[in-house]
Design an enzyme around this catalytic site. Structure first.
Site, PDB file in Angstrom:
ATOM      1  N   LYS A 197       0.858  -1.181   0.000  1.00  0.00           N
ATOM      2  CA  LYS A 197       0.000   0.000   0.000  1.00  0.00           C
ATOM      3  C   LYS A 197       0.893   1.229   0.000  1.00  0.00           C
ATOM      4  CE  LYS A 197      -3.539   2.346   2.678  1.00  0.00           C
ATOM      5  NZ  LYS A 197      -4.499   2.230   3.769  1.00  0.00           N
ATOM      6  N   LYS A 250      -2.041  -1.511  -3.985  1.00  0.00           N
ATOM      7  CA  LYS A 250      -2.927  -0.353  -3.906  1.00  0.00           C
ATOM      8  C   LYS A 250      -2.126   0.932  -3.947  1.00  0.00           C
ATOM      9  CE  LYS A 250      -5.895   1.858  -0.573  1.00  0.00           C
ATOM     10  NZ  LYS A 250      -6.310   1.917   0.779  1.00  0.00           N
ATOM     11  N   TYR A 315     -14.874   1.096  -6.990  1.00  0.00           N
ATOM     12  CA  TYR A 315     -16.132   1.832  -6.816  1.00  0.00           C
ATOM     13  C   TYR A 315     -16.992   1.762  -8.078  1.00  0.00           C
ATOM     14  CZ  TYR A 315     -13.435   3.490  -2.864  1.00  0.00           C
ATOM     15  OH  TYR A 315     -12.679   3.522  -1.725  1.00  0.00           O
TER      16      TYR A 315
HETATM   17  C1  PBG Z   1      -7.542   3.155   5.596  1.00  0.00           C
HETATM   18  C2  PBG Z   1      -7.720   3.085   4.136  1.00  0.00           C
HETATM   19  C3  PBG Z   1      -7.503   4.069   3.172  1.00  0.00           C
HETATM   20  C4  PBG Z   1      -7.981   3.547   1.969  1.00  0.00           C
HETATM   21  C5  PBG Z   1      -8.419   2.263   2.222  1.00  0.00           C
HETATM   22  N1  PBG Z   1      -8.226   1.979   3.560  1.00  0.00           N
HETATM   23  C6  PBG Z   1      -7.036   5.460   3.294  1.00  0.00           C
HETATM   24  C7  PBG Z   1      -5.668   5.793   3.671  1.00  0.00           C
HETATM   25  O1  PBG Z   1      -4.787   4.969   3.834  1.00  0.00           O
HETATM   26  O2  PBG Z   1      -5.468   6.992   3.832  1.00  0.00           O
HETATM   27  C8  PBG Z   1      -8.025   4.283   0.664  1.00  0.00           C
HETATM   28  C9  PBG Z   1      -9.038   3.807  -0.307  1.00  0.00           C
HETATM   29  C10 PBG Z   1      -9.340   4.716  -1.429  1.00  0.00           C
HETATM   30  O3  PBG Z   1      -8.714   5.770  -1.639  1.00  0.00           O
HETATM   31  O4  PBG Z   1     -10.270   4.378  -2.158  1.00  0.00           O
HETATM   32  N2  PBG Z   1      -6.318   2.954   6.087  1.00  0.00           N
END
Ligand code: PBG
Length: 324
Positions: A197, A250, A315
């Protein structure tokens, strides 16, 4: 003569039937997961301004939405909770009566075949918006946060969640969660780890949707540097060693090379998260008439599959699945 040899490609594109025959990548609703936001105390829906077509949902509309997804052939939802009250320790996250736990019970009751994935992270529940507990210096305290993440995973699984998805990016959370689940008789709950991530600007609209922007600083201390692809493979391998059943990359579109590379390094299912900013960019361009929306969505999702994703969290799930 040689020139004719090179006509092969056009011959293979000359009709829908032959294009179908040689198509390498298949995208069906069965590959999709729809992220949903459930807000405590909300009646109906509250549209998310930065994500046209998406809303925060109350418990009743969540069930409605899940039914529509099921009718469209989408097999899974990923749930995010928005609690009425936040605190320093993110207590709402691991409260058995919390908003997301309640949502899981309602969903499993009303639409039992729908797979429920629960996001495991404290940032929607902490008053400071960081993904774990803070030290006195304002840094995320990795080791002190692990038991809370494990508690949250157990609480979600207990409520009926099929898959837990830790998105906090703290070190050692997968093994902590696996041990806690097994120790609570929840060995059937799978773990989909947000393994790679990245610390990304593309999460902007989500932070409005989930009200989870950090109140100070950023997430660069725990989320990955966008410049690193080899490290993403290492993250994925480490999570699998710790007990992850599936791993995620991600965001998706700006990281297709990373997705391909992780795909080649592991044999477990790989998911890609087509995040909020990717969604909003496309919606904004389409709203302005600058791109053809339906084709652009189809192309984006197909590209994510082509790069190696088994599962796409998006989405666009309902809209795309319905358009088929
Ligand atoms: C929470 C989380 C996030 C997303 C998914 N889980 C936000 C972040 O890390 O700031 C982002 C998902 C998206 O942008 O669609 N930790």
């Amino acid at each position: 003569m040689e020139g004719l040899e090179f006509r092969r490609h056009r011959r293979l594109r000359s009709s829908p039937a032959i294009r179908g025959l040689v198509r390498e990548t298949e995208l069906t609703p069965a590959h999709l997961v729809a992220p949903l936001f459930v807000e405590e105390g909300l009646e109906g829906r509250a549209p998310i301004e930065a994500m046209p077509g998406q809303s925060r949902l109350g418990l009743g509309t969540l069930v409605e939405e899940a039914r529509e997804l099921q009718d469209a052939g989408v097999p899974a939802v990923l749930l995010f909770g928005i609690p009425a009250v936040k605190d320093e320790r993110g207590s709402g996250a691991y409260d058995d009566r919390g908003v997301v736990q309640e949502a899981i019970r309602r969903l499993k009751d009303a639409v039992p075949e729908m797979l429920v994935v629960g996001d495991v992270c404290l940032c929607e529940y902490t008053s400071h918006g960081h993904c774990g507990l803070l030290t006195d210096e304002g840094e995320v305290d990795n080791d002190a946060s692990l038991p809370l993440l494990a508690d949250m995973a157990v609480s979600l699984a207990d409520a009926g969640c099929d898959i837990v998805a830790p998105s906090d990016m703290l070190d050692g959370r997968v093994v902590a969660i696996r041990e806690a689940l097994d120790g609570s008789g929840l060995s059937d709950t799978a773990i989909l780890s947000y393994a790679a991530k990245f610390s990304s600007a593309f999460y902007g609209p989500f932070r409005e949707a989930a009200d989870s922007a950090p109140s100070f600083g950023d997430r660069r201390g725990y989320q990955m540097d966008p410049a690193n692809a080899r490290m993403a493979r290492d993250e994925a391998l480490t999570d699998i060693e710790e007990g992850a059943d599936m791993v995620m990359v991600k965001p998706a579109l700006p990281y297709l090379d990373v997705l391909r590379s992780v795909r080649e390094a592991v044999d477990v299912p790989v998911a890609a998260y087509n995040v909020s900013g990717e969604y909003s960019m496309l919606k904004a361009a389409a709203a302005n008439g600058w791109i053809e929306e339906e084709r652009a969505i189809d192309e984006a999702l197909t590209s994510i599959r082509r790069a190696g994703a088994d599962i796409i969290i998006t989405y666009h799930a309902k809209e795309w699945a319905r358009s088929r």
